[in-house]
Design an enzyme around this catalytic site. Structure first.
Site, PDB file in Angstrom:
ATOM      1  N   CYS A   1       9.644   1.736   3.418  1.00  0.00           N
ATOM      2  CA  CYS A   1      10.512   0.600   3.753  1.00  0.00           C
ATOM      3  C   CYS A   1      11.939   1.059   3.969  1.00  0.00           C
ATOM      4  CB  CYS A   1      10.473  -0.427   2.641  1.00  0.00           C
ATOM      5  SG  CYS A   1      11.145   0.212   1.119  1.00  0.00           S
TER       6      CYS A   1
ATOM      7  N   PHE B   1       0.808  -1.224   0.000  1.00  0.00           N
ATOM      8  CA  PHE B   1       0.000   0.000   0.000  1.00  0.00           C
ATOM      9  C   PHE B   1       0.841   1.273   0.000  1.00  0.00           C
ATOM     10  CE2 PHE B   1       1.112  -0.164   4.485  1.00  0.00           C
ATOM     11  CZ  PHE B   1       1.288   1.170   4.794  1.00  0.00           C
TER      12      PHE B   1
ATOM     13  N   GLU C   1      -4.794  -4.081  -2.025  1.00  0.00           N
ATOM     14  CA  GLU C   1      -6.242  -3.893  -1.927  1.00  0.00           C
ATOM     15  C   GLU C   1      -6.576  -2.601  -1.176  1.00  0.00           C
ATOM     16  OE1 GLU C   1      -4.309  -6.007  -0.468  1.00  0.00           O
ATOM     17  OE2 GLU C   1      -5.096  -6.867   1.379  1.00  0.00           O
TER      18      GLU C   1
ATOM     19  N   SER D   1       5.392  -7.021   3.337  1.00  0.00           N
ATOM     20  CA  SER D   1       5.962  -7.302   4.658  1.00  0.00           C
ATOM     21  C   SER D   1       6.797  -8.591   4.622  1.00  0.00           C
ATOM     22  CB  SER D   1       4.829  -7.435   5.671  1.00  0.00           C
ATOM     23  OG  SER D   1       3.947  -8.442   5.244  1.00  0.00           O
TER      24      SER D   1
ATOM     25  N   LYS E   1      -1.254  -7.275  -9.359  1.00  0.00           N
ATOM     26  CA  LYS E   1      -2.228  -7.361  -8.265  1.00  0.00           C
ATOM     27  C   LYS E   1      -1.823  -6.268  -7.269  1.00  0.00           C
ATOM     28  CE  LYS E   1      -2.964  -8.463  -4.508  1.00  0.00           C
ATOM     29  NZ  LYS E   1      -3.269  -7.467  -3.450  1.00  0.00           N
TER      30      LYS E   1
ATOM     31  N   GLU F   1       9.142  -4.289  13.054  1.00  0.00           N
ATOM     32  CA  GLU F   1       9.093  -3.106  12.170  1.00  0.00           C
ATOM     33  C   GLU F   1       7.918  -2.261  12.647  1.00  0.00           C
ATOM     34  OE1 GLU F   1       7.705  -3.690   8.101  1.00  0.00           O
ATOM     35  OE2 GLU F   1       9.159  -2.217   7.381  1.00  0.00           O
TER      36      GLU F   1
END
Ligand code: NAD
Length: 497
Positions: free
Chosen positions: A282, A150, A177, A227, A174, A382
């Protein structure tokens, strides 16, 4: 009724027949912007089939012609940059300026894809034996798939499909979402640029849809960003199904602050690198390792962090936006609380922050935790929130040892005025991307994004030369042309002394 997000199959945007949709929520206002379908298995198969059919003709399109389409695409993306950034800000929550950066870093990869003829050059050696030449070509793999997170809704899809498609592959994306709307706009412009139907396809969904892609026999390569546990799962499952996989995971990035560094530069860099994008990068710096006398700078870091505020995407005074969802906010609050219980010093606590008029938004204020040690949960997990952890080290060696003992290896940086310290750091550190007086050293697309250890599963990294190698297979030809009849019949392997 909010808008239903469409699939892209064979050049057409179509509504899924699934009965199950998930809401796409603006994390500042909690407004439902759209609904995203959990694509049915047969619809994913249709998208893969479209990509498989398109591959037979797309791979034959001349390489410079493919590059020219990417020039057109780059132009369109630049033309629509503001509009894409606004869609991105609304669904992700990040500030408009930050969203512009997200789009821009993606456009740079498209620019890189425009160099594809040079990038796909093979190797040649003349006279490997008398009258014999060897040369290699790289050729596309077929249908490739991309699964994205995301937090960079434009940049990360653009890390993947432009490079794959420029190499002559076709693609099934993909997107996350949680932020699927940006990908749809990227795809509309892709079609407008003139790419043939079926070259890029989009399916939506979550775990089940990803697993379907990972096990689909017609998909040759998988690019994943997300992740760590999911990256590991994607790598294991994809490779078990004999696919090529590159899986980029999460991180814990440290900045070593030497006492000879420029203090103001350190403080400015730490504020942006820890809290920018609400810490949801990240490559965010979530740990500052203060060496020796630099430990006295904690108070000034706190003062600087306390001057910034989160806000909604179009508030120009906001330094960053909300977290992506309720669970993310709860996780950040849990970790701040655990730090308190486990003995860290809470220098600045953003747990109870709310933005006026947007009290339900998933905002967390800037947070600074001192005296953090490696055994605390806040260090081990994290955090992915606007929180900076301070750790103390007596020497550069101790700082290096802290970082090398951490399981992640995405990015790190050192701030110092000593060339010798920087040289030692870059040589000894076991992390894939290193900044010297640069807090977030993300390489531009002519290099590659080279996370290490548990931040990356695979071997060939994203974009740059490695990206081209990932999306292609090498074919090596050894050729001899006869000028005259030569005596034949030697069945032994030849040796030349
Ligand atoms: P995520 O792992 O939850 O989701 C990433 C993708 O995987 C999404 O498309 C999602 O639908 C899918 N997914 C989620 N759970 C799954 C499951 N159990 N099985 C199969 N697929 C699944 O990640 P996120 O929250 O969207 O993104 C944030 C994470 O991504 C952070 O950990 C961040 O550090 C990492 N990240 C890494 C990089 C990098 O380059 N290393 C870049 C950006 C983000």
């Amino acid at each position: 009724m909010s808008q239903k997000i469409k699939l892209l199959v064979d050049g057409a945007f179509v509504e899924s027949s699934t009965p199950t949709y998930l809401p796409v929520e603006n994390p500042a206002t909690l407004e439902i912007l759209a609904e995203v379908p959990l694509t049915l298995p047969e619809e994913i198969n249709q998208a893969v089939n479209a990509a498989r059919r398109a591959f037979t003709t797309w791979k034959e399109v001349a390489t410079p012609e493919r590059a020219r389409l990417f020039l057109k695409y780059q132009h369109l993306l630049k033309q629509h940059q503001n509009e894409i950034a606004e869609i991105l800000s609304r669904e992700n929550g990040k500030t408009f300026l930050d969203a512009m950066g997200d789009v821009w870093r993606g456009i740079e990869v498209v620019e890189h894809a425009c160099n594809i003829p040079t990038l796909m050059m093979g190797e040649t050696v003349e006279n490997v034996a008398r009258g014999v030449d060897t040369y290699s070509y790289v050729q596309p793999l077929g249908v490739c798939a991309g699964i994205t997170p995301f937090n960079f809704p434009a940049m990360i899809p653009l890390w993947m499909f432009p490079m794959a498609i420029a190499c002559g592959n076709t693609f099934v994306l993909k997107p996350s979402e949680q932020t699927p709307m940006t990908s749809i706009r990227l795809a509309e412009l892709f079609l407008e640029a003139g790419f043939p139907n079926g070259v890029l396809n989009i399916v939506h969904g979550a775990k089940d849809q990803v697993n379907h892609l990972l096990t689909h026999p017609d998909i040759k390569a998988i690019s994943f960003v997300g992740s760590v546990p999911v990256a590991e799962h994607v790598y294991r499952t994809g490779t078990q199904h004999l696919k090529r996989v590159q899986a980029f995971g999460g991180a814990k990035n440290h900045m070593v602050v030497m006492p000879d560094a420029n203090k103001q530069q350190v403080i400015n860099s730490l504020v942006g690198a820890s809290c920018g994008a609400a810490g949801q990068r990240c490559m965010a710096i979530s740990v500052a390792v203060l060496v020796g006398e630099a430990q006295q700078w904690a108070e000034d870091i706190k003062t600087a962090l306390s001057t910034i505020n989160p806000g909604v995407w179009n508030d120009e005074s906001a330094a960053y936006g909300p977290l992506i969802n309720r669970q993310s906010k709860e996780k950040v609050l849990r970790l701040i609380n655990s730090a308190h219980l486990e003995g860290a010093k809470i220098l600045l606590d953003g747990s109870n922050y709310s933005v006026k008029g947007y009290e339900k938004g998933y905002f967390v204020g800037p947070t600074l935790l001192g005296d953090v040690t490696a055994d605390m949960s806040v260090y081990k997990e994290e955090i992915f929130g606007p929180a900076l952890l301070l750790m103390n080290a007596a020497s550069l060696d101790e700082g290096i040892s802290i970082i090398n003992s951490n399981p992640y290896g995405n990015g790190t940086s050192i701030f110092t005025n000593s060339g010798a310290a920087a040289r030692k750091f870059q040589h000894e550190i076991e992390v894939g991307q290193i900044g010297v007086n640069i807090p977030i050293p993300v390489p531009l697309p002519f290099f590659s994004f080279t996370g290490w250890r548990r931040s990356f599963f695979g071997d060939l990294h994203a974009y740059g030369k490695q990206g081209v190698r990932f999306y292609t297979e090498t074919k090596t030809i050894t050729a001899r042309w006869f000028e005259e009849d030569l005596p034949g019949g030697n069945v032994n392997m030849t040796i030349q002394l």
